[in-house]
Design an enzyme around this catalytic site. Structure first.
Site, PDB file in Angstrom:
ATOM      1  N   ASP A   7       0.974  -1.294   0.024  1.00  0.00           N
ATOM      2  CA  ASP A   7      -0.117  -0.090  -0.160  1.00  0.00           C
ATOM      3  C   ASP A   7       1.044   1.373   0.083  1.00  0.00           C
ATOM      4  O   ASP A   7       1.563   1.699   1.023  1.00  0.00           O
ATOM      5  CB  ASP A   7      -0.674  -0.110   1.303  1.00  0.00           C
ATOM      6  N   GLU A  64      -1.552  -1.693  -4.650  1.00  0.00           N
ATOM      7  CA  GLU A  64      -2.558  -0.810  -4.998  1.00  0.00           C
ATOM      8  C   GLU A  64      -2.218   0.204  -5.946  1.00  0.00           C
ATOM      9  O   GLU A  64      -1.228   0.884  -5.998  1.00  0.00           O
ATOM     10  CB  GLU A  64      -2.914  -0.198  -3.313  1.00  0.00           C
ATOM     11  N   ASP A 136      -2.291   0.942   7.356  1.00  0.00           N
ATOM     12  CA  ASP A 136      -1.310   0.690   6.208  1.00  0.00           C
ATOM     13  C   ASP A 136      -0.764  -0.583   5.862  1.00  0.00           C
ATOM     14  O   ASP A 136      -1.035  -1.226   4.902  1.00  0.00           O
ATOM     15  CB  ASP A 136      -0.058   1.817   6.275  1.00  0.00           C
TER      16      ASP A 136
END
Length: 168
Positions: A7, A64, A136
């Protein structure tokens, strides 16, 4: 198969590592890579991720995708962070899959509009953890879980839509 999910972030990048054996998901590790000083941010992110890759040796990676932010400068900077992440992954010759936040949330929670606490709770349940990781790291684990599930789905289009030769 060992997966790493990423991420990417401007100051904090989450990572999550899972092992997948059929339908069984096993938590390996998760955390964040902090990349404080803006002048050194991309180098710190690259070096930090390389250390994680060397320690845990994943076989596949997922990241992502960038979403378009209201602030174009933030979007550009996030794109640079993603570039450093992808460079580190590719330098280890890892295949890299990309998933939107919407798709990850759908895979983990069942709805693309899930809030971060919902994602954290489902990651905790899916990986049988005592407590949920930070946002996160949890998002990164969600990316890894999403990728692992998508990798198990056979690509029916490649087999069923193959053009056939016409007989004369």
């Amino acid at each position: 198969m060992r997966w790493i999910g990423i991420d990417p972030g401007l100051c904090t990048t989450g990572f999550g590592i899972i092992d997948v054996d059929g339908q069984k998901l096993t938590y390996v590790a998760s955390g964040t890579i902090e990349s404080g000083d803006p002048a050194k941010r991309l180098g710190a992110l690259y070096a930090g991720l390389k250390e994680v890759l060397e320690t845990y040796r994943p076989e596949s990676a997922a990241i992502e995708e960038v979403f378009l932010n209201v602030n174009p400068r933030s979007t550009l900077m996030l794109g640079q962070a993603r570039g450093a992440v992808i460079a580190a992954l590719v330098s280890e010759k890892l295949p890299v899959a990309e998933y939107s936040a919407l798709r990850v949330k759908q895979a983990i929670v069942g709805t693309g509009r899930a809030a971060k606490p919902q994602v954290q709770e489902m990651v905790k349940r899916l990986l049988r953890l005592n407590r949920a990781p930070g946002t996160d790291a949890s998002d990164a684990l969600g990316v890894a879980i999403c990728a692992a599930h998508h990798a198990q789905i056979p690509n029916v289009f490649s087999t069923t839509l193959t053009p056939k030769k016409r007989s004369k």
